[in-house]
Design a protein around this motif. Structure first.
Motif, PDB file in Angstrom:
ATOM      1  N   ASP A 131     -75.636  79.725  50.953  1.00 46.99           N
ATOM      2  CA  ASP A 131     -75.372  80.655  49.588  1.00 46.99           C
ATOM      3  C   ASP A 131     -76.972  80.102  48.553  1.00 46.99           C
ATOM      4  OD1 ASP A 131     -74.594  80.804  47.413  1.00 46.99           O
ATOM      5  OD2 ASP A 131     -74.799  78.829  46.548  1.00 46.99           O
ATOM      6  N   ILE A 132     -77.661  79.064  49.368  1.00 47.17           N
ATOM      7  CA  ILE A 132     -79.186  78.753  48.691  1.00 47.17           C
ATOM      8  C   ILE A 132     -79.758  80.158  48.718  1.00 47.17           C
ATOM      9  CG2 ILE A 132     -78.851  76.227  47.685  1.00 47.17           C
ATOM     10  CD1 ILE A 132     -80.503  75.785  50.040  1.00 47.17           C
ATOM     11  N   ASN A 133     -80.310  80.302  50.454  1.00 45.06           N
ATOM     12  CA  ASN A 133     -80.606  81.110  50.809  1.00 45.06           C
ATOM     13  C   ASN A 133     -80.564  82.455  50.488  1.00 45.06           C
ATOM     14  OD1 ASN A 133     -82.373  80.064  52.631  1.00 45.06           O
ATOM     15  ND2 ASN A 133     -80.859  78.978  53.378  1.00 45.06           N
ATOM     16  N   LEU A 134     -79.161  82.517  50.662  1.00 46.06           N
ATOM     17  CA  LEU A 134     -79.096  84.330  49.711  1.00 46.06           C
ATOM     18  C   LEU A 134     -79.639  84.982  48.303  1.00 46.06           C
ATOM     19  CD1 LEU A 134     -77.408  87.202  49.948  1.00 46.06           C
ATOM     20  CD2 LEU A 134     -74.963  85.425  49.245  1.00 46.06           C
ATOM     21  N   LEU A 135     -79.020  84.008  47.171  1.00 49.99           N
ATOM     22  CA  LEU A 135     -80.386  83.352  46.324  1.00 49.99           C
ATOM     23  C   LEU A 135     -81.135  83.566  46.564  1.00 49.99           C
ATOM     24  CD1 LEU A 135     -77.684  81.047  45.251  1.00 49.99           C
ATOM     25  CD2 LEU A 135     -77.953  83.769  43.621  1.00 49.99           C
ATOM     26  N   GLY A 136     -81.776  82.838  47.486  1.00 46.78           N
ATOM     27  CA  GLY A 136     -83.261  82.919  47.683  1.00 46.78           C
ATOM     28  C   GLY A 136     -83.945  83.861  47.528  1.00 46.78           C
ATOM     29  N   LEU A 137     -83.131  84.627  49.010  1.00 50.53           N
ATOM     30  CA  LEU A 137     -83.839  85.938  49.066  1.00 50.53           C
ATOM     31  C   LEU A 137     -83.533  87.228  48.284  1.00 50.53           C
ATOM     32  CD1 LEU A 137     -82.552  85.891  52.720  1.00 50.53           C
ATOM     33  CD2 LEU A 137     -85.299  85.941  52.167  1.00 50.53           C
ATOM     34  N   LYS A 138     -83.051  87.356  47.596  1.00 50.63           N
ATOM     35  CA  LYS A 138     -82.624  87.905  46.990  1.00 50.63           C
ATOM     36  C   LYS A 138     -83.529  87.415  45.136  1.00 50.63           C
ATOM     37  CE  LYS A 138     -77.944  89.421  46.294  1.00 50.63           C
ATOM     38  NZ  LYS A 138     -76.897  89.450  46.172  1.00 50.63           N
ATOM     39  N   LEU A 139     -83.890  86.818  45.060  1.00 54.63           N
ATOM     40  CA  LEU A 139     -85.652  86.172  44.106  1.00 54.63           C
ATOM     41  C   LEU A 139     -86.729  86.276  44.447  1.00 54.63           C
ATOM     42  CD1 LEU A 139     -84.043  82.791  42.498  1.00 54.63           C
ATOM     43  CD2 LEU A 139     -84.060  84.924  41.668  1.00 54.63           C
ATOM     44  N   LEU A 140     -87.373  87.161  45.520  1.00 53.76           N
ATOM     45  CA  LEU A 140     -88.012  87.301  45.872  1.00 53.76           C
ATOM     46  C   LEU A 140     -88.410  88.897  45.599  1.00 53.76           C
ATOM     47  CD1 LEU A 140     -88.330  85.601  49.960  1.00 53.76           C
ATOM     48  CD2 LEU A 140     -89.564  85.300  47.784  1.00 53.76           C
ATOM     49  N   ARG A 141     -89.704  88.456  45.267  1.00 55.09           N
ATOM     50  CA  ARG A 141     -90.320  90.168  45.746  1.00 55.09           C
ATOM     51  C   ARG A 141     -90.757  91.064  46.380  1.00 55.09           C
ATOM     52  NH1 ARG A 141     -93.678  87.836  41.241  1.00 55.09           N
ATOM     53  NH2 ARG A 141     -92.940  88.079  39.576  1.00 55.09           N
ATOM     54  N   PRO A 142     -91.241  91.986  47.164  1.00 54.45           N
ATOM     55  CA  PRO A 142     -91.148  93.035  48.153  1.00 54.45           C
ATOM     56  C   PRO A 142     -92.725  92.562  48.529  1.00 54.45           C
ATOM     57  CG  PRO A 142     -90.665  95.002  47.128  1.00 54.45           C
ATOM     58  CD  PRO A 142     -90.805  93.311  45.778  1.00 54.45           C
ATOM     59  N   GLY A 143     -92.534  91.621  49.945  1.00 52.51           N
ATOM     60  CA  GLY A 143     -93.040  91.488  50.735  1.00 52.51           C
ATOM     61  C   GLY A 143     -93.775  89.545  50.465  1.00 52.51           C
ATOM     62  N   GLY A 144     -92.321  89.358  49.841  1.00 47.77           N
ATOM     63  CA  GLY A 144     -92.471  87.547  49.187  1.00 47.77           C
ATOM     64  C   GLY A 144     -92.315  87.574  50.669  1.00 47.77           C
ATOM     65  N   ILE A 145     -91.923  86.115  50.432  1.00 46.31           N
ATOM     66  CA  ILE A 145     -92.084  84.813  51.666  1.00 46.31           C
ATOM     67  C   ILE A 145     -91.194  83.406  51.123  1.00 46.31           C
ATOM     68  CG2 ILE A 145     -93.575  82.936  52.805  1.00 46.31           C
ATOM     69  CD1 ILE A 145     -95.234  84.668  52.940  1.00 46.31           C
ATOM     70  N   LEU A 146     -90.741  83.098  52.199  1.00 43.52           N
ATOM     71  CA  LEU A 146     -89.562  82.391  51.877  1.00 43.52           C
ATOM     72  C   LEU A 146     -89.412  81.318  53.097  1.00 43.52           C
ATOM     73  CD1 LEU A 146     -86.453  81.371  50.958  1.00 43.52           C
ATOM     74  CD2 LEU A 146     -85.740  82.893  52.875  1.00 43.52           C
ATOM     75  N   ALA A 147     -90.047  80.095  52.792  1.00 41.65           N
ATOM     76  CA  ALA A 147     -90.508  79.369  53.634  1.00 41.65           C
ATOM     77  C   ALA A 147     -88.631  77.835  53.369  1.00 41.65           C
ATOM     78  CB  ALA A 147     -91.320  77.706  53.514  1.00 41.65           C
ATOM     79  N   THR A 148     -87.790  78.308  54.749  1.00 44.15           N
ATOM     80  CA  THR A 148     -86.108  77.784  54.333  1.00 44.15           C
ATOM     81  C   THR A 148     -86.859  76.312  55.371  1.00 44.15           C
ATOM     82  OG1 THR A 148     -84.513  78.069  54.272  1.00 44.15           O
ATOM     83  CG2 THR A 148     -84.854  79.522  55.672  1.00 44.15           C
ATOM     84  N   PHE A 149     -84.952  75.136  55.160  1.00 48.20           N
ATOM     85  CA  PHE A 149     -85.599  74.377  55.963  1.00 48.20           C
ATOM     86  C   PHE A 149     -83.926  73.855  56.228  1.00 48.20           C
ATOM     87  CE2 PHE A 149     -89.670  74.623  54.302  1.00 48.20           C
ATOM     88  CZ  PHE A 149     -90.761  74.051  55.429  1.00 48.20           C
ATOM     89  N   SER A 150     -83.876  73.096  57.531  1.00 49.41           N
ATOM     90  CA  SER A 150     -82.569  72.307  57.131  1.00 49.41           C
ATOM     91  C   SER A 150     -83.465  70.941  58.017  1.00 49.41           C
ATOM     92  CB  SER A 150     -81.001  72.515  58.321  1.00 49.41           C
ATOM     93  OG  SER A 150     -81.033  71.990  58.578  1.00 49.41           O
ATOM     94  N   CYS A 151     -82.937  69.987  57.678  1.00 50.24           N
ATOM     95  CA  CYS A 151     -83.202  68.310  58.359  1.00 50.24           C
ATOM     96  C   CYS A 151     -81.580  67.956  58.759  1.00 50.24           C
ATOM     97  CB  CYS A 151     -83.287  67.562  57.192  1.00 50.24           C
ATOM     98  SG  CYS A 151     -82.615  66.982  55.483  1.00 50.24           S
ATOM     99  N   SER A 152     -80.950  69.010  58.484  1.00 50.06           N
ATOM    100  CA  SER A 152     -79.574  68.212  59.552  1.00 50.06           C
ATOM    101  C   SER A 152     -79.411  68.035  61.000  1.00 50.06           C
ATOM    102  CB  SER A 152     -78.047  69.246  58.637  1.00 50.06           C
ATOM    103  OG  SER A 152     -77.906  69.623  57.265  1.00 50.06           O
ATOM    104  N   GLY A 153     -78.867  66.790  61.362  1.00 48.45           N
ATOM    105  CA  GLY A 153     -78.944  66.822  62.607  1.00 48.45           C
ATOM    106  C   GLY A 153     -77.624  67.805  63.139  1.00 48.45           C
ATOM    107  N   GLY A 154     -76.856  68.139  62.004  1.00 53.22           N
ATOM    108  CA  GLY A 154     -75.261  68.162  63.087  1.00 53.22           C
ATOM    109  C   GLY A 154     -75.946  69.861  63.067  1.00 53.22           C
TER     110      GLY A 154
END
Ligand code: SAH
Length: 432
Positions: A355-378
């Protein structure tokens, strides 16, 4: 040497197998029996394998029987069904992880000297790896990966913060404090043993000074950036040291960009982006206290507050609002809390990440950068990448992985304990 321990047989580990080629049979060499008058924990047949691979946890479901009457935190000898030595471990009758291994060496005695050796090894490793050159904030002890199950110690300038997450660490609490005091000479050792994990271990929560006096103000200098923190009321031990290298990377990529930092906590990524020359930085978190400290951190560094905007909001809602407002960014950081502490939560967590990554990617301009993390052991690295790939597909963007990142080197991962690799991150560039 512990006088009670006599190694009466040659030392083999039971996973050493000898193959008799002539008869094509595999003979398992038994683990030696190591006399010990204290309590014993026998694991079921077959359940010794993970211990032989040096995985440091014994689950309660793997126990065949217990001899003696060990109390929480007592050292038990872990044995196979034949009584062959596997490990020394701290027992906890209340936890699903009912024993955590201190040592694989039959001749080792678990005492104050042992704790001293383990702590000094962890400190020496960080010195040898020159991890203290660019920051006076560092994880000194990283639990299982440093051979001290359940013990976390973070250093913030001349204050240490300890988190005791296991019955074994709890048993040796005073020794641990004495050793840290002697080796590190901090002005204060603060104990943040108040995570939910303590309850699972049947241990009371504690949030108090363990030694010394806590200074009224505390800050670290990380790669030249000043970061004030609150070890008593902040999250975890006060700060997220694990993202240090990734914050630096974001700082390098931020120049001239409109940055969105989601789950910003006390502003870590935002501060680096501001120093890196970001055009604007919008930071969002649902903790008002964290945001207050974040704004103080901007002041502390003398950064231009006009370039920084703060929102005290739920990120899931805030991202939708930004989408509806048609706002666009060139660099987005998504560093959410642990959605899946264990694999049992993976499915639900996967939906939240998507959900958050889909929304984040849609907010990026062309050539934009997404730094996305998970700190979930699972959530494994592979699963995380698949979730992000799914989000990119649904967002209708082509994205490349330009960096695969993880926790900084003061959070080492023991090869036999992959659970230690909880933090994973992907830095993506969407097509221009
Ligand atoms: N990136 C930070 C660490 C983030 S920790 C750093 O480098 O220091 C996760 C943060 O998410 C916490 O500050 C917590 O307050 C915040 N948080 C948790 N759930 C949230 C939600 N639904 N919306 C907004 N913030 C949330």
């Amino acid at each position: 040497m512990n006088p009670k321990i006599h190694i009466s047989q040659p030392r083999h580990t039971s996973h050493q197998r000898r193959k008799d080629n002539s008869r094509q049979q595999t003979t398992v060499i038994k683990s030696p029996v190591v006399p010990f008058s204290g309590p014993h924990l026998f694991v079921q047949d077959g359940r010794e394998k993970s211990l032989q691979r040096r995985h440091p946890w014994v689950f309660s479901g793997a126990v065949e029987r217990i001899e003696g009457a060990p109390a929480s935190g007592d050292t038990v000898q872990v044995c196979d069904t034949q009584g062959g030595f596997l490990a020394w471990a701290a027992y906890n009758p209340q936890s699903q992880i009912c024993a955590r291994v201190w040592s694989w060496q039959a001749a080792e005695k678990i005492d104050a000297d042992f704790i001293y050796r383990k702590i000094s090894n962890a400190l020496n490793a960080r010195n040898q790896l020159k991890l203290n050159q660019h920051s006076n904030g560092m994880r000194l002890i990283h639990g299982e990966s440093d051979g001290l199950p359940g013990l976390i110690v973070d250093q913030y300038a001349d204050v240490l913060v300890a988190q005791l997450g296991s019955a074994g660490a709890e048993r040796w609490r005073d020794t641990i404090a004495d050793v840290l005091q002697g080796l590190c000479k901090p002005v204060c050792i603060y104990e943040r043993s108040d995570s939910d994990g303590r309850e699972l271990e049947g241990l009371p929560k504690r949030n108090e000074i363990l030694r010394g006096k806590l200074p009224a103000e505390l800050s670290i200098a990380e790669n030249g950036i000043h970061i004030a923190l609150d070890v008593a009321a902040g999250q975890k031990t006060g700060f997220y040291l694990d993202q240090r290298d990734n914050r630096k990377l974001i700082g390098k990529l931020a120049e001239g960009r409109d940055v969105l930092n989601c789950f910003c906590y006390t502003g870590g990524f935002s501060l680096y982006a501001l120093r890196g020359g970001a055009k604007s930085v919008l930071s969002i978190d649902s903790s008002a206290e964290a945001l207050q400290l974040a704004q103080r951190n901007v002041e502390l560094n003398g950064f231009d507050a006009a370039r920084a905007e703060w929102q005290d909001k739920d990120v899931f809602e805030a991202l939708r609002k930004l989408r509806d407002q048609n706002r666009k960014f060139d660099l987005i950081v998504l560093d959410p809390p642990k959605f899946a502490p264990t694999a049992a939560f993976a499915e639900k967590a996967a939906r939240a990440y998507k959900d958050i990554n889909l929304l984040g990617l849609k907010l990026l301009r062309p050539g934009g950068i997404l730094a996305t993390f998970s700190c979930s052991g699972g959530i494994s690295d592979d699963l995380f990448q698949k979730i992000i790939a799914g989000a990119a597909l649904d967002a209708g963007v082509d994205a490349q992985i330009v960096h695969k990142v993880h926790a900084a080197a003061d959070h080492p991962v023991l090869l036999s304990f992959p659970e230690g690799a909880y933090l994973k991150g992907l830095v993506l560039r969407v097509a221009g």
